[in-house]
Design an enzyme around this catalytic site. Structure first.
Site, PDB file in Angstrom:
ATOM      1  N   LYS A  44       2.907   3.813   9.022  1.00 10.89           N
ATOM      2  CA  LYS A  44       1.977   2.702   8.771  1.00 10.89           C
ATOM      3  C   LYS A  44       2.501   1.403   9.400  1.00 10.89           C
ATOM      4  O   LYS A  44       1.770   0.699  10.097  1.00 10.89           O
ATOM      5  CB  LYS A  44       1.774   2.503   7.253  1.00 10.89           C
ATOM      6  CG  LYS A  44       1.251   3.742   6.545  1.00 10.89           C
ATOM      7  CD  LYS A  44       1.072   3.506   5.055  1.00 10.89           C
ATOM      8  CE  LYS A  44       2.361   3.237   4.313  1.00 10.89           C
ATOM      9  NZ  LYS A  44       3.294   4.375   4.257  1.00 10.89           N
ATOM     10  N   ARG A  74      -2.168   1.191  -3.577  1.00  8.36           N
ATOM     11  CA  ARG A  74      -1.402   2.414  -3.843  1.00  8.36           C
ATOM     12  C   ARG A  74      -1.822   3.082  -5.147  1.00  8.36           C
ATOM     13  O   ARG A  74      -1.277   4.130  -5.477  1.00  8.36           O
ATOM     14  CB  ARG A  74       0.076   2.044  -3.959  1.00  8.36           C
ATOM     15  CG  ARG A  74       0.916   2.369  -2.713  1.00  8.36           C
ATOM     16  CD  ARG A  74       2.273   1.835  -2.984  1.00  8.36           C
ATOM     17  NE  ARG A  74       3.379   2.385  -2.328  1.00  8.36           N
ATOM     18  CZ  ARG A  74       4.000   1.857  -1.272  1.00  8.36           C
ATOM     19  NH1 ARG A  74       3.495   0.827  -0.647  1.00  8.36           N
ATOM     20  NH2 ARG A  74       5.107   2.377  -0.824  1.00  8.36           N
ATOM     21  N   ARG A 131      15.413   5.503   9.759  1.00  9.29           N
ATOM     22  CA  ARG A 131      14.700   4.245  10.047  1.00  9.29           C
ATOM     23  C   ARG A 131      15.643   3.041   9.973  1.00  9.29           C
ATOM     24  O   ARG A 131      16.467   2.928   9.095  1.00  9.29           O
ATOM     25  CB  ARG A 131      13.584   4.087   9.025  1.00  9.29           C
ATOM     26  CG  ARG A 131      12.994   2.700   8.946  1.00  9.29           C
ATOM     27  CD  ARG A 131      11.652   2.710   8.266  1.00  9.29           C
ATOM     28  NE  ARG A 131      11.687   2.991   6.845  1.00  9.29           N
ATOM     29  CZ  ARG A 131      10.585   3.121   6.091  1.00  9.29           C
ATOM     30  NH1 ARG A 131       9.386   3.029   6.641  1.00  9.29           N
ATOM     31  NH2 ARG A 131      10.684   3.351   4.810  1.00  9.29           N
ATOM     32  N   ARG A 160      17.070  -0.075   4.883  1.00  9.53           N
ATOM     33  CA  ARG A 160      16.617  -0.374   3.524  1.00  9.53           C
ATOM     34  C   ARG A 160      17.423   0.406   2.500  1.00  9.53           C
ATOM     35  O   ARG A 160      17.691   1.583   2.693  1.00  9.53           O
ATOM     36  CB  ARG A 160      15.135  -0.005   3.393  1.00  9.53           C
ATOM     37  CG  ARG A 160      14.218  -1.015   4.041  1.00  9.53           C
ATOM     38  CD  ARG A 160      12.804  -0.524   4.169  1.00  9.53           C
ATOM     39  NE  ARG A 160      12.256   0.078   2.966  1.00  9.53           N
ATOM     40  CZ  ARG A 160      10.988   0.488   2.858  1.00  9.53           C
ATOM     41  NH1 ARG A 160      10.157   0.350   3.886  1.00  9.53           N
ATOM     42  NH2 ARG A 160      10.551   1.026   1.751  1.00  9.53           N
ATOM     43  N   ARG A 192       9.497   8.522  -4.112  1.00 12.97           N
ATOM     44  CA  ARG A 192       8.404   7.776  -3.470  1.00 12.97           C
ATOM     45  C   ARG A 192       7.276   8.717  -3.045  1.00 12.97           C
ATOM     46  O   ARG A 192       6.098   8.389  -3.148  1.00 12.97           O
ATOM     47  CB  ARG A 192       8.953   6.978  -2.280  1.00 12.97           C
ATOM     48  CG  ARG A 192       9.760   5.762  -2.762  1.00 12.97           C
ATOM     49  CD  ARG A 192      10.771   5.268  -1.753  1.00 12.97           C
ATOM     50  NE  ARG A 192      10.171   4.774  -0.536  1.00 12.97           N
ATOM     51  CZ  ARG A 192      10.846   4.580   0.603  1.00 12.97           C
ATOM     52  NH1 ARG A 192      12.133   4.867   0.671  1.00 12.97           N
ATOM     53  NH2 ARG A 192      10.248   4.100   1.655  1.00 12.97           N
TER      54      ARG A 192
HETATM   55  P1  ADP Z   1       5.798   3.620   6.920  1.00 10.52           P
HETATM   56  O1  ADP Z   1       5.512   2.160   7.208  1.00 10.52           O
HETATM   57  O2  ADP Z   1       4.552   4.452   6.793  1.00 10.52           O
HETATM   58  O3  ADP Z   1       6.728   3.825   5.752  1.00 10.52           O
HETATM   59  P2  ADP Z   1       7.274   3.491   9.453  1.00 10.52           P
HETATM   60  O4  ADP Z   1       6.233   2.947  10.372  1.00 10.52           O
HETATM   61  O5  ADP Z   1       8.344   2.559   9.017  1.00 10.52           O
HETATM   62  O6  ADP Z   1       6.567   4.206   8.176  1.00 10.52           O
HETATM   63  O7  ADP Z   1       7.906   4.774  10.164  1.00 10.52           O
HETATM   64  C1  ADP Z   1       9.036   5.452   9.586  1.00 10.52           C
HETATM   65  C2  ADP Z   1      10.041   5.797  10.683  1.00 10.52           C
HETATM   66  O8  ADP Z   1       9.483   6.797  11.534  1.00 10.52           O
HETATM   67  C3  ADP Z   1      10.394   4.616  11.573  1.00 10.52           C
HETATM   68  O9  ADP Z   1      11.785   4.678  11.869  1.00 10.52           O
HETATM   69  C4  ADP Z   1       9.547   4.823  12.828  1.00 10.52           C
HETATM   70  O10 ADP Z   1      10.217   4.338  13.988  1.00 10.52           O
HETATM   71  C5  ADP Z   1       9.389   6.334  12.880  1.00 10.52           C
HETATM   72  N1  ADP Z   1       8.057   6.740  13.344  1.00 10.52           N
HETATM   73  C6  ADP Z   1       6.860   6.138  13.070  1.00 10.52           C
HETATM   74  N2  ADP Z   1       5.838   6.810  13.657  1.00 10.52           N
HETATM   75  C7  ADP Z   1       6.397   7.885  14.269  1.00 10.52           C
HETATM   76  C8  ADP Z   1       5.871   8.971  15.051  1.00 10.52           C
HETATM   77  N3  ADP Z   1       4.553   9.079  15.283  1.00 10.52           N
HETATM   78  N4  ADP Z   1       6.749   9.882  15.534  1.00 10.52           N
HETATM   79  C9  ADP Z   1       8.080   9.768  15.281  1.00 10.52           C
HETATM   80  N5  ADP Z   1       8.640   8.774  14.569  1.00 10.52           N
HETATM   81  C10 ADP Z   1       7.817   7.838  14.070  1.00 10.52           C
HETATM   82  P1  AMP Z   2       7.056   0.243   1.298  1.00  5.01           P
HETATM   83  O1  AMP Z   2       7.706  -0.833   2.114  1.00  5.01           O
HETATM   84  O2  AMP Z   2       5.562   0.249   1.435  1.00  5.01           O
HETATM   85  O3  AMP Z   2       7.673   1.597   1.544  1.00  5.01           O
HETATM   86  O4  AMP Z   2       7.343  -0.139  -0.228  1.00  5.01           O
HETATM   87  C1  AMP Z   2       8.651  -0.185  -0.729  1.00  5.01           C
HETATM   88  C2  AMP Z   2       8.605  -0.217  -2.256  1.00  5.01           C
HETATM   89  O5  AMP Z   2       7.951  -1.422  -2.705  1.00  5.01           O
HETATM   90  C3  AMP Z   2       7.830   0.921  -2.930  1.00  5.01           C
HETATM   91  O6  AMP Z   2       8.618   2.090  -3.103  1.00  5.01           O
HETATM   92  C4  AMP Z   2       7.427   0.275  -4.254  1.00  5.01           C
HETATM   93  O7  AMP Z   2       8.518   0.228  -5.172  1.00  5.01           O
HETATM   94  C5  AMP Z   2       7.131  -1.162  -3.845  1.00  5.01           C
HETATM   95  N1  AMP Z   2       5.718  -1.350  -3.432  1.00  5.01           N
HETATM   96  C6  AMP Z   2       5.272  -1.695  -2.192  1.00  5.01           C
HETATM   97  N2  AMP Z   2       3.932  -1.799  -2.183  1.00  5.01           N
HETATM   98  C7  AMP Z   2       3.522  -1.492  -3.431  1.00  5.01           C
HETATM   99  C8  AMP Z   2       2.237  -1.386  -4.064  1.00  5.01           C
HETATM  100  N3  AMP Z   2       1.104  -1.612  -3.385  1.00  5.01           N
HETATM  101  N4  AMP Z   2       2.207  -1.045  -5.373  1.00  5.01           N
HETATM  102  C9  AMP Z   2       3.315  -0.826  -6.082  1.00  5.01           C
HETATM  103  N5  AMP Z   2       4.559  -0.883  -5.553  1.00  5.01           N
HETATM  104  C10 AMP Z   2       4.656  -1.220  -4.248  1.00  5.01           C
END
Ligand code: ADP
Ligand code: AMP
Length: 216
Positions: A13, A88, A127, A161, A172
């Protein structure tokens, strides 16, 4: 245009939102980023949220919906918004409807990134982001073009993170399955949902999303 990117942790995302920000001038509103900023700043919201986030559980609906409302109020009305990591829960989806209606905004697309859960642990544990500009990278899938230097800002410090560990990821994902996936039917009933193969290469996922959003 206002869109939601929906998918489990690690689905891509944030990666896709950042492409849309640079390609379309949209603004990414990530509740995860807002909460991490609050934790870092030690605000009352951050103090409440920290332990919940570290455990991989969900922060309260009231807190995140308030953050989204405040963030929208800072944007010019014509700015397109990408909701990343929000809503969410069903309660958050309901709040978002009200938040958008109060600001004369409509929801145009809900894009679900479909991914194979087995791949997510590897995505999340690999990541990292630029400590200066926040650009996202991955140990195997998206390394900086020059090792140790951010492609976007030239920064040389990176961070990981605290909740990106294999144990928290499982919580999660369970939260996603139990509380977030069930909101899809709400949007399906309104014909807003498009599905994209999130296992494809980053550029191909981006192209699929661009196809859904249509002409700029
Ligand atoms: P989200 O925001 O949904 O938690 P991220 O965008 O941070 O996910 O992506 C998680 C990890 O996977 C990051 O390190 C990113 O660089 C990698 N990633 C994202 N999209 C892809 C993809 N299509 N193929 C391989 N790796 C990806
Ligand atoms: P994310 O960066 O989206 O992976 O979120 C990291 C953490 O923040 C999650 O595991 C939750 O603990 C909290 N969080 C982020 N967005 C939300 C949401 N919309 N509702 C509840 N918790 C959230």
């Amino acid at each position: 245009m206002n869109i939601i990117l929906l998918g489990p942790p690690g689905a891509g995302k944030g990666t896709q939102a950042s492409r849309l920000v640079s390609e379309r001038g949209m603004v990414q509103l990530s509740t995860g980023d807002m909460l991490r900023a609050a934790v870092k700043a030690g605000t009352p919201v951050g103090l409440k949220a920290k332990a919940v986030m570290d455990a991989g559980e969900l922060v309260s609906d009231e807190i995140v919906s308030a953050l989204i409302g405040e963030a929208l109020d800072k944007l010019p009305p014509e700015t397109g918004v990408i909701f990343d990591g929000y809503p969410r829960t069903a309660a958050q989806a309901e709040s978002l409807d009200a938040i958008l209606a109060e600001r004369n905004r409509t929801l145009d697309h809900v894009i679900e990134l479909e991914v194979n859960e087995d791949a997510l642990v590897e995505r999340i544990t690999g990541r990292f982001t630029c400590a200066n500009c926040g650009e996202g990278y991955h140990d195997s899938f998206k390394q900086p073009k020059v090792e140790g230097t951010c492609d976007v800002c030239g920064g040389t410090e990176f961070k990981r993170r605290p909740d990106d560990n294999a144990e928290t990821v499982r919580t999660r994902m369970a939260e996603y399955r139990a509380k977030t996936a069930p909101i899809l039917p709400i949007y399906e009933a309104r014909s807003l949902v498009s599905r994209v193969d999130g296992m494809a290469d980053i550029a191909d996922v981006n192209a699929a999303i661009e196809g859904i959003l249509g002409a700029r």
